[in-house]
Design a protein around this motif. Structure first.
Motif, PDB file in Angstrom:
ATOM      1  N   TYR A  94       0.824  -1.206   0.000  1.00  0.00           N
ATOM      2  CA  TYR A  94       0.000   0.000   0.000  1.00  0.00           C
ATOM      3  C   TYR A  94       0.862   1.263   0.000  1.00  0.00           C
ATOM      4  O   TYR A  94       0.471   2.281  -0.571  1.00  0.00           O
ATOM      5  N   PHE A  95       2.026   1.202   0.631  1.00  0.00           N
ATOM      6  CA  PHE A  95       2.925   2.351   0.570  1.00  0.00           C
ATOM      7  C   PHE A  95       3.335   2.630  -0.869  1.00  0.00           C
ATOM      8  O   PHE A  95       3.279   3.772  -1.342  1.00  0.00           O
ATOM      9  N   VAL A  96       3.721   1.605  -1.601  1.00  0.00           N
ATOM     10  CA  VAL A  96       4.149   1.783  -2.995  1.00  0.00           C
ATOM     11  C   VAL A  96       3.023   2.356  -3.839  1.00  0.00           C
ATOM     12  O   VAL A  96       3.204   3.351  -4.566  1.00  0.00           O
ATOM     13  N   THR A  97       1.849   1.771  -3.754  1.00  0.00           N
ATOM     14  CA  THR A  97       0.767   2.218  -4.638  1.00  0.00           C
ATOM     15  C   THR A  97       0.216   3.581  -4.223  1.00  0.00           C
ATOM     16  O   THR A  97      -0.203   4.363  -5.080  1.00  0.00           O
ATOM     17  N   GLU A 128       5.983  -8.850  -8.179  1.00  0.00           N
ATOM     18  CA  GLU A 128       6.450  -8.959  -9.563  1.00  0.00           C
ATOM     19  C   GLU A 128       5.337  -8.618 -10.548  1.00  0.00           C
ATOM     20  O   GLU A 128       5.564  -7.942 -11.560  1.00  0.00           O
ATOM     21  N   THR A 129       4.122  -9.048 -10.240  1.00  0.00           N
ATOM     22  CA  THR A 129       2.981  -8.729 -11.098  1.00  0.00           C
ATOM     23  C   THR A 129       2.740  -7.227 -11.114  1.00  0.00           C
ATOM     24  O   THR A 129       2.486  -6.628 -12.173  1.00  0.00           O
ATOM     25  N   MET A 130       2.823  -6.599  -9.949  1.00  0.00           N
ATOM     26  CA  MET A 130       2.655  -5.146  -9.877  1.00  0.00           C
ATOM     27  C   MET A 130       3.704  -4.437 -10.727  1.00  0.00           C
ATOM     28  O   MET A 130       3.393  -3.519 -11.494  1.00  0.00           O
ATOM     29  N   ILE A 131       4.944  -4.852 -10.600  1.00  0.00           N
ATOM     30  CA  ILE A 131       6.031  -4.199 -11.329  1.00  0.00           C
ATOM     31  C   ILE A 131       5.810  -4.309 -12.836  1.00  0.00           C
ATOM     32  O   ILE A 131       6.028  -3.351 -13.586  1.00  0.00           O
ATOM     33  N   TYR A 185      15.305 -13.707  -3.362  1.00  0.00           N
ATOM     34  CA  TYR A 185      14.829 -13.426  -4.723  1.00  0.00           C
ATOM     35  C   TYR A 185      14.482 -11.954  -4.815  1.00  0.00           C
ATOM     36  O   TYR A 185      13.812 -11.403  -3.934  1.00  0.00           O
ATOM     37  N   ARG A 186      14.943 -11.312  -5.883  1.00  0.00           N
ATOM     38  CA  ARG A 186      14.695  -9.883  -6.071  1.00  0.00           C
ATOM     39  C   ARG A 186      14.275  -9.638  -7.515  1.00  0.00           C
ATOM     40  O   ARG A 186      14.904 -10.136  -8.445  1.00  0.00           O
ATOM     41  N   VAL A 187      13.226  -8.849  -7.669  1.00  0.00           N
ATOM     42  CA  VAL A 187      12.805  -8.366  -8.977  1.00  0.00           C
ATOM     43  C   VAL A 187      12.941  -6.853  -8.942  1.00  0.00           C
ATOM     44  O   VAL A 187      12.347  -6.196  -8.075  1.00  0.00           O
ATOM     45  N   VAL A 188      13.720  -6.306  -9.853  1.00  0.00           N
ATOM     46  CA  VAL A 188      13.996  -4.874  -9.844  1.00  0.00           C
ATOM     47  C   VAL A 188      13.512  -4.267 -11.156  1.00  0.00           C
ATOM     48  O   VAL A 188      14.046  -4.573 -12.222  1.00  0.00           O
ATOM     49  N   GLY A 189      12.482  -3.428 -11.064  1.00  0.00           N
ATOM     50  CA  GLY A 189      11.923  -2.791 -12.246  1.00  0.00           C
ATOM     51  C   GLY A 189      12.190  -1.300 -12.236  1.00  0.00           C
ATOM     52  O   GLY A 189      11.877  -0.617 -11.254  1.00  0.00           O
ATOM     53  N   LYS A 242      -6.028  -2.759  -5.669  1.00  0.00           N
ATOM     54  CA  LYS A 242      -5.786  -3.956  -6.484  1.00  0.00           C
ATOM     55  C   LYS A 242      -4.300  -4.225  -6.632  1.00  0.00           C
ATOM     56  O   LYS A 242      -3.831  -5.356  -6.447  1.00  0.00           O
ATOM     57  N   TRP A 243      -3.546  -3.196  -6.969  1.00  0.00           N
ATOM     58  CA  TRP A 243      -2.102  -3.370  -7.142  1.00  0.00           C
ATOM     59  C   TRP A 243      -1.410  -3.693  -5.827  1.00  0.00           C
ATOM     60  O   TRP A 243      -0.480  -4.494  -5.782  1.00  0.00           O
ATOM     61  N   ALA A 244      -1.853  -3.069  -4.743  1.00  0.00           N
ATOM     62  CA  ALA A 244      -1.217  -3.303  -3.448  1.00  0.00           C
ATOM     63  C   ALA A 244      -1.363  -4.758  -3.011  1.00  0.00           C
ATOM     64  O   ALA A 244      -0.522  -5.274  -2.266  1.00  0.00           O
ATOM     65  N   GLN A 245      -2.402  -5.418  -3.470  1.00  0.00           N
ATOM     66  CA  GLN A 245      -2.658  -6.794  -3.070  1.00  0.00           C
ATOM     67  C   GLN A 245      -2.068  -7.811  -4.041  1.00  0.00           C
ATOM     68  O   GLN A 245      -2.161  -9.018  -3.813  1.00  0.00           O
ATOM     69  N   MET A 246      -1.451  -7.333  -5.108  1.00  0.00           N
ATOM     70  CA  MET A 246      -0.816  -8.218  -6.084  1.00  0.00           C
ATOM     71  C   MET A 246       0.526  -8.729  -5.569  1.00  0.00           C
ATOM     72  O   MET A 246       1.153  -8.122  -4.698  1.00  0.00           O
ATOM     73  N   ALA A 247       0.979  -9.841  -6.158  1.00  0.00           N
ATOM     74  CA  ALA A 247       2.379 -10.226  -5.984  1.00  0.00           C
ATOM     75  C   ALA A 247       3.237  -9.089  -6.538  1.00  0.00           C
ATOM     76  O   ALA A 247       2.894  -8.469  -7.551  1.00  0.00           O
TER      77      ALA A 247
END
Length: 231
Positions: free
Chosen positions: A104-107, A128-131, A209-213, A121-126
């Motif tokens: 929720y902070f990010v979104t 990686e999916t949000m990114i 594991y890190r996903v960086v977008g 919706k985005w805050a509740q996503m995985a």
């Protein structure tokens, strides 16, 4: 006002946005959060109007807008949130009132920076999916030392990144001088939102594991300029 004059005026925004940010405490933001959002909305409208008027300088306006909103996020929006407590179910929309979870902070930051996104919706996503909703400029790291990831982020260049971790999500910004991990920190829930070095005792460092977008790309900034919704 003539279109070219508008462009030259707006290009002046870039100098302000390239200053080194110093978001280190909750008192770093001198104006209210409502005023911060109002200022962003006003500038967004001015840039939107210029974008519609001058069809020959859209690329320049995208670059100006990217520099502007990057500066506002790291120098105004982030500091306003510092000290807002973390909670797993935290969903507050106002800094320092109740608590906020990492997603929720990010979104909320992105929404308040003028991006039309489905905040809940985005805050509740995985993560990686949000990114992937924001950018295709992503890199994935599995069991790679955090120090190596930071080197690669610096190689990718200055900008704003969203990082998805094992059980967490947050931002990293790099302004060619400073690199900071900004997140609602469940390691220190009473402090919550903070900016800190990514190499340290925090979820970024210890994640396997890190996903960086890298966000604020041309497509995302065009949506910001035109007011289009990102789904």
């Amino acid at each position: 006002m003539k279109p070219m004059f508008i462009i030259f005026c707006l290009l002046g925004l870039q100098a302000d946005c390239n200053q080194t940010p110093t978001p280190t405490s909750a008192s770093s933001s001198p104006i209210s959060y409502t005023e911060i959002k109002s200022k962003i909305t006003s500038e967004q409208q001015r840039l939107h109007d210029a974008y519609l008027v001058d069809g020959n300088n859209k690329d320049s306006l995208i670059n100006v807008s990217r520099a502007y909103i990057f500066g506002e996020i790291i120098n105004s929006v982030f500091p306003a949130w510092f000290g807002t407590p973390w909670a797993f179910n935290g969903t507050t929309t106002q800094p320092k009132t109740d608590s906020i979870a990492c997603g929720y902070f990010v979104t909320t930051v992105l929404r308040d920076a003028g991006f039309k996104i489905p905040r809940v919706k985005w805050a509740q996503m995985a993560s990686e999916t949000m990114i992937l909703r924001m950018t295709s400029d992503i890199k994935r790291y599995s069991n790679i030392p955090a120090e190596n990831v930071i080197v690669e982020i610096k190689t990718r260049g200055p900008g704003l990144y969203v990082v998805g971790l094992d059980l967490h999500v947050g931002f990293i910004y790099y302004d060619d001088k400073t690199i900071q991990f900004v997140h609602s920190n469940y390691y220190q829930p009473d402090i919550g939102v903070m900016a800190e070095e990514p190499i340290g005792v925090n979820p970024f460092y210890y994640s396997k594991y890190r996903v960086v977008g890298k966000i604020l790309g041309d497509k995302m900034m065009t949506a910001w300029l035109t007011g289009n919704t990102m789904e």
